[in-house]
Design a protein around this motif. Structure first.
Motif, PDB file in Angstrom:
ATOM      1  N   LYS A 181       0.850  -1.186   0.000  1.00 42.00           N
ATOM      2  CA  LYS A 181       0.000   0.000   0.000  1.00 42.00           C
ATOM      3  C   LYS A 181       0.884   1.234   0.000  1.00 42.00           C
ATOM      4  O   LYS A 181       1.907   1.277   0.692  1.00 42.00           O
ATOM      5  CB  LYS A 181      -0.906   0.030   1.229  1.00 42.00           C
ATOM      6  N   ILE A 182       0.481   2.258  -0.761  1.00 45.46           N
ATOM      7  CA  ILE A 182       1.277   3.476  -0.895  1.00 45.46           C
ATOM      8  C   ILE A 182       0.434   4.684  -0.506  1.00 45.46           C
ATOM      9  O   ILE A 182      -0.675   4.867  -1.035  1.00 45.46           O
ATOM     10  CB  ILE A 182       1.824   3.640  -2.337  1.00 45.46           C
ATOM     11  N   TYR A 183       0.972   5.505   0.423  1.00 43.05           N
ATOM     12  CA  TYR A 183       0.357   6.767   0.822  1.00 43.05           C
ATOM     13  C   TYR A 183       1.383   7.890   0.630  1.00 43.05           C
ATOM     14  O   TYR A 183       2.595   7.668   0.742  1.00 43.05           O
ATOM     15  CB  TYR A 183      -0.050   6.758   2.296  1.00 43.05           C
ATOM     16  N   LEU A 184       0.877   9.093   0.391  1.00 46.42           N
ATOM     17  CA  LEU A 184       1.702  10.287   0.437  1.00 46.42           C
ATOM     18  C   LEU A 184       1.140  11.148   1.573  1.00 46.42           C
ATOM     19  O   LEU A 184       0.250  11.971   1.388  1.00 46.42           O
ATOM     20  CB  LEU A 184       1.665  11.048  -0.897  1.00 46.42           C
ATOM     21  N   LEU A 185       1.686  10.906   2.757  1.00 42.53           N
ATOM     22  CA  LEU A 185       1.169  11.555   3.962  1.00 42.53           C
ATOM     23  C   LEU A 185       1.367  13.069   3.894  1.00 42.53           C
ATOM     24  O   LEU A 185       2.291  13.554   3.236  1.00 42.53           O
ATOM     25  CB  LEU A 185       1.882  10.984   5.194  1.00 42.53           C
ATOM     26  N   PRO A 186       0.500  13.839   4.559  1.00 46.69           N
ATOM     27  CA  PRO A 186      -0.536  13.384   5.504  1.00 46.69           C
ATOM     28  C   PRO A 186      -1.862  13.001   4.866  1.00 46.69           C
ATOM     29  O   PRO A 186      -2.828  12.720   5.574  1.00 46.69           O
ATOM     30  CB  PRO A 186      -0.710  14.604   6.407  1.00 46.69           C
ATOM     31  N   ASP A 187      -1.951  13.000   3.537  1.00 47.87           N
ATOM     32  CA  ASP A 187      -3.197  12.649   2.857  1.00 47.87           C
ATOM     33  C   ASP A 187      -3.365  11.137   2.854  1.00 47.87           C
ATOM     34  O   ASP A 187      -2.567  10.418   2.236  1.00 47.87           O
ATOM     35  CB  ASP A 187      -3.174  13.196   1.432  1.00 47.87           C
ATOM     36  N   ARG A 188      -4.393  10.634   3.550  1.00 48.70           N
ATOM     37  CA  ARG A 188      -4.668   9.198   3.553  1.00 48.70           C
ATOM     38  C   ARG A 188      -5.884   8.842   2.699  1.00 48.70           C
ATOM     39  O   ARG A 188      -6.219   7.669   2.575  1.00 48.70           O
ATOM     40  CB  ARG A 188      -4.888   8.702   4.994  1.00 48.70           C
ATOM     41  N   LYS A 189      -6.545   9.853   2.160  1.00 45.97           N
ATOM     42  CA  LYS A 189      -7.687   9.560   1.299  1.00 45.97           C
ATOM     43  C   LYS A 189      -7.239   8.963  -0.021  1.00 45.97           C
ATOM     44  O   LYS A 189      -7.877   8.064  -0.564  1.00 45.97           O
ATOM     45  CB  LYS A 189      -8.486  10.847   1.060  1.00 45.97           C
ATOM     46  N   ARG A 190      -6.123   9.479  -0.548  1.00 44.13           N
ATOM     47  CA  ARG A 190      -5.599   8.942  -1.809  1.00 44.13           C
ATOM     48  C   ARG A 190      -4.624   7.819  -1.476  1.00 44.13           C
ATOM     49  O   ARG A 190      -3.542   8.050  -0.945  1.00 44.13           O
ATOM     50  CB  ARG A 190      -4.901  10.044  -2.606  1.00 44.13           C
ATOM     51  N   LYS A 191      -5.019   6.610  -1.803  1.00 47.38           N
ATOM     52  CA  LYS A 191      -4.240   5.424  -1.476  1.00 47.38           C
ATOM     53  C   LYS A 191      -4.139   4.538  -2.710  1.00 47.38           C
ATOM     54  O   LYS A 191      -5.112   4.357  -3.449  1.00 47.38           O
ATOM     55  CB  LYS A 191      -4.912   4.665  -0.327  1.00 47.38           C
ATOM     56  N   PHE A 192      -2.941   3.972  -2.934  1.00 45.03           N
ATOM     57  CA  PHE A 192      -2.722   3.025  -4.028  1.00 45.03           C
ATOM     58  C   PHE A 192      -2.258   1.690  -3.470  1.00 45.03           C
ATOM     59  O   PHE A 192      -1.744   1.610  -2.355  1.00 45.03           O
ATOM     60  CB  PHE A 192      -1.688   3.569  -5.023  1.00 45.03           C
ATOM     61  N   GLN A 193      -2.435   0.669  -4.298  1.00 48.33           N
ATOM     62  CA  GLN A 193      -2.089  -0.675  -3.861  1.00 48.33           C
ATOM     63  C   GLN A 193      -1.617  -1.488  -5.047  1.00 48.33           C
ATOM     64  O   GLN A 193      -2.186  -1.422  -6.141  1.00 48.33           O
ATOM     65  CB  GLN A 193      -3.320  -1.339  -3.226  1.00 48.33           C
ATOM     66  N   THR A 194      -0.563  -2.260  -4.834  1.00 47.75           N
ATOM     67  CA  THR A 194      -0.033  -3.121  -5.904  1.00 47.75           C
ATOM     68  C   THR A 194      -0.868  -4.399  -6.006  1.00 47.75           C
ATOM     69  O   THR A 194      -1.736  -4.670  -5.182  1.00 47.75           O
ATOM     70  CB  THR A 194       1.432  -3.479  -5.629  1.00 47.75           C
ATOM     71  N   ARG A 195      -0.559  -5.179  -7.011  1.00 48.29           N
ATOM     72  CA  ARG A 195      -1.188  -6.496  -7.148  1.00 48.29           C
ATOM     73  C   ARG A 195      -0.588  -7.464  -6.125  1.00 48.29           C
ATOM     74  O   ARG A 195       0.529  -7.280  -5.650  1.00 48.29           O
ATOM     75  CB  ARG A 195      -0.973  -7.052  -8.556  1.00 48.29           C
ATOM     76  N   VAL A 196      -1.354  -8.502  -5.810  1.00 45.86           N
ATOM     77  CA  VAL A 196      -0.895  -9.533  -4.878  1.00 45.86           C
ATOM     78  C   VAL A 196      -0.082 -10.564  -5.645  1.00 45.86           C
ATOM     79  O   VAL A 196      -0.516 -11.050  -6.709  1.00 45.86           O
ATOM     80  CB  VAL A 196      -2.085 -10.196  -4.161  1.00 45.86           C
ATOM     81  N   HIS A 197       1.091 -10.904  -5.110  1.00 45.83           N
ATOM     82  CA  HIS A 197       1.943 -11.932  -5.713  1.00 45.83           C
ATOM     83  C   HIS A 197       1.904 -13.175  -4.836  1.00 45.83           C
ATOM     84  O   HIS A 197       2.228 -13.122  -3.645  1.00 45.83           O
ATOM     85  CB  HIS A 197       3.374 -11.415  -5.872  1.00 45.83           C
ATOM     86  N   ARG A 198       1.502 -14.284  -5.469  1.00 45.70           N
ATOM     87  CA  ARG A 198       1.250 -15.508  -4.711  1.00 45.70           C
ATOM     88  C   ARG A 198       2.535 -16.271  -4.405  1.00 45.70           C
ATOM     89  O   ARG A 198       3.419 -16.416  -5.245  1.00 45.70           O
ATOM     90  CB  ARG A 198       0.321 -16.429  -5.506  1.00 45.70           C
ATOM     91  N   LYS A 199       2.623 -16.732  -3.140  1.00 46.84           N
ATOM     92  CA  LYS A 199       3.627 -17.685  -2.677  1.00 46.84           C
ATOM     93  C   LYS A 199       5.047 -17.301  -3.103  1.00 46.84           C
ATOM     94  O   LYS A 199       5.706 -18.007  -3.856  1.00 46.84           O
ATOM     95  CB  LYS A 199       3.291 -19.089  -3.179  1.00 46.84           C
ATOM     96  N   THR A 200       5.488 -16.168  -2.594  1.00 44.51           N
ATOM     97  CA  THR A 200       6.853 -15.713  -2.880  1.00 44.51           C
ATOM     98  C   THR A 200       7.329 -14.812  -1.747  1.00 44.51           C
ATOM     99  O   THR A 200       6.533 -14.093  -1.135  1.00 44.51           O
ATOM    100  CB  THR A 200       6.938 -14.974  -4.210  1.00 44.51           C
ATOM    101  N   LEU A 201       8.619 -14.875  -1.475  1.00 47.81           N
ATOM    102  CA  LEU A 201       9.258 -13.991  -0.514  1.00 47.81           C
ATOM    103  C   LEU A 201      10.136 -12.948  -1.196  1.00 47.81           C
ATOM    104  O   LEU A 201      10.724 -12.109  -0.511  1.00 47.81           O
ATOM    105  CB  LEU A 201      10.111 -14.810   0.479  1.00 47.81           C
ATOM    106  N   ASN A 202      10.199 -13.007  -2.537  1.00 49.71           N
ATOM    107  CA  ASN A 202      10.978 -12.051  -3.320  1.00 49.71           C
ATOM    108  C   ASN A 202      10.150 -11.573  -4.518  1.00 49.71           C
ATOM    109  O   ASN A 202      10.467 -11.864  -5.673  1.00 49.71           O
ATOM    110  CB  ASN A 202      12.293 -12.680  -3.795  1.00 49.71           C
ATOM    111  N   PRO A 203       9.057 -10.855  -4.261  1.00 48.86           N
ATOM    112  CA  PRO A 203       8.162 -10.468  -5.358  1.00 48.86           C
ATOM    113  C   PRO A 203       8.743  -9.350  -6.218  1.00 48.86           C
ATOM    114  O   PRO A 203       9.494  -8.491  -5.740  1.00 48.86           O
ATOM    115  CB  PRO A 203       6.909  -9.977  -4.620  1.00 48.86           C
ATOM    116  N   THR A 204       8.362  -9.364  -7.483  1.00 48.74           N
ATOM    117  CA  THR A 204       8.696  -8.292  -8.426  1.00 48.74           C
ATOM    118  C   THR A 204       7.393  -7.620  -8.838  1.00 48.74           C
ATOM    119  O   THR A 204       6.545  -8.222  -9.499  1.00 48.74           O
ATOM    120  CB  THR A 204       9.429  -8.842  -9.653  1.00 48.74           C
ATOM    121  N   PHE A 205       7.228  -6.351  -8.456  1.00 50.60           N
ATOM    122  CA  PHE A 205       5.974  -5.633  -8.704  1.00 50.60           C
ATOM    123  C   PHE A 205       6.034  -4.846 -10.022  1.00 50.60           C
ATOM    124  O   PHE A 205       5.197  -5.043 -10.904  1.00 50.60           O
ATOM    125  CB  PHE A 205       5.674  -4.687  -7.535  1.00 50.60           C
TER     126      PHE A 205
END
Length: 423
Positions: A181-205
């Motif tokens: 999840k990505i925020y540019l504080l102090p604004d919490r209304k505008r929020k972005f989120q990456t896709r979920v990467h399944r079963k990995t400890l080294n994800p590439t977004f």
């Protein structure tokens, strides 16, 4: 011959009288001297007079030992009333709590033994070991790589999340399903989120997100990245977070710059409660402290409308107790209120090192209870900026000193202080 015999007899009489006088003097000296000198004299007599029976010597020793024990008991009186009264007034004079007296005797008792010297080291070692899991947890949260670039024409900040490494396993299979999840504080209304990467400890977004923000506001903004583990059937687990307070730390943002950051261990998302600006001014001759509440910015929204009805309450504390409290006016439907209101307390100069101020930003509620948005504290015993602001005010008397203070969540120890006493 008769004359000689008479002279000899007279001399013997003189010697006997002198010997008698010596014996009487010796007896008087033995009575006047202490037990130790008496014991030495008895030992000398026993050495010079071997004809004294051993039983008599033993009885003399027993008598001497009993006499010394009685003298020891009578020559060690209890502490006088003057000392008792001094100890009784010591806590009030020296501001020492009664707990100090209870802790001193065990320390003295443990000094002669070797065990008492070893125990503190063992406890210290245990305390160090107890902190190791937290340090290991912070180290095993992994790293995240992202880039920053600012478009001056469109006034847009581009954040590109590239990859993450060495994330901790949150699932039973030894893996995770991470997303960011990505925020540019102090604004919490505008929020972005990456896709979920399944079963990995080294994800590439490799995903980009755009935040419209004027260039003059970049210095006051913070980039907040929260890494989560996705769970379809329960609440998502938080892996950790990254907060970049200075966006110009890596470069001037005119070109795309790659940034590597350690993911700090966290269980919940840290919420930015906002900031408050106020000035402090002290007049030593009049004993007057003036706190001027100037304004607040980026306060946390407490109402359904996305706004709050904030006011500021200032409490004067001494030894953990509230002496006085004063409030500002209420500003309706805003997260950036402006007050410019002065709050005055009368404090003598000799008591300035015993008091502190607790500044609370409250949200007014007409129906229910007023809620606390955040607090900050200033005083000699405060922490960080609160202590520095107080010391700067004392160093420059009669001059208003203004600073921005971040709001934090109220501690349990201050909840009773903030609550209004029953009328």
């Amino acid at each position: 011959v008769p004359r000689r015999n008479k002279a000899i007899c007279s001399n013997l009489a003189v010697l006997q009288s002198e010997a008698g006088c010596n014996k009487e003097n010796m007896a008087d000296k033995l009575k006047d001297t202490g037990a130790i000198s008496f014991l030495e004299a008895a030992v000398k007599i026993s050495h010079t007079s071997p004809d004294i029976p051993a039983e008599v010597q033993m009885s003399m020793r027993d008598h001497i030992m009993r006499r010394t024990r009685m003298q020891r008991q009578t020559t060690e009186p209890a502490s006088s009333s003057r000392h008792i009264s001094f100890k009784r007034h010591l806590p009030r004079q020296m501001h020492v709590s009664s707990m100090d007296y209870g802790m001193d005797p065990p320390a003295v008792a443990e000094q002669p033994t070797s065990i008492g010297r070893i125990k503190p080291e063992l406890y210290k070692q245990k305390s160090v070991d107890s902190e190791d899991p937290k340090k290991e947890a912070a180290k095993t949260c992994g790293k995240i790589n992202f880039t920053l670039k600012y478009d001056y024409e469109n006034e847009t900040l581009t954040v590109r999340i590239l990859r993450a490494f060495d994330l901790p396993a949150k699932d039973f299979c030894g893996s995770s399903d991470p997303y960011v999840k990505i925020y540019l504080l102090p604004d919490r209304k505008r929020k972005f989120q990456t896709r979920v990467h399944r079963k990995t400890l080294n994800p590439t977004f490799d995903e980009s997100f755009h935040f419209p923000v004027p260039h003059e506001e970049l210095a006051s903004r913070k980039l907040h990245l929260s890494v989560f583990d996705f769970d379809r059937f329960s609440r998502h687990d938080m892996i950790g977070e990254v907060i970049l307070e200075n966006l110009f730390e890596a470069s001037d943002l005119s070109r795309e710059t790659s940034v590597w950051k350690d993911i700090q261990y966290a269980t919940t998302e840290s919420v930015d409660l906002g900031e408050i600006m106020f000035s402090l001014c002290y007049l030593p001759t009049a004993g007057r402290l003036t706190l001027t509440v100037i304004k607040c910015r980026n306060l946390k929204a407490m109402d359904i409308t996305g706004y709050s009805d904030p006011y500021v309450k200032v409490s004067l504390l001494c030894d953990g107790r509230r002496l006085k409290k004063k409030k500002t006016t209420i500003k309706k439907n805003t997260l950036n209120p402006t007050y410019n209101e002065a709050i005055i307390f009368d404090i003598p100069p000799e008591n300035m090192d015993q008091v502190s101020l607790l500044i609370s930003v409250m949200d007014y509620d007409r129906v229910g209870h007023n809620e606390i948005i955040g607090v900050c504290r200033v005083g000699v015993n405060a922490e960080g900026l609160g202590r520095d602001h107080w010391n700067e005010m004392l160093a420059y008397p009669r001059k208003p000193i203004a600073h921005w203070h971040p709001l934090v969540e109220v501690k349990k120890s201050f909840k009773e202080v903030l609550g209004d006493p029953p009328q």
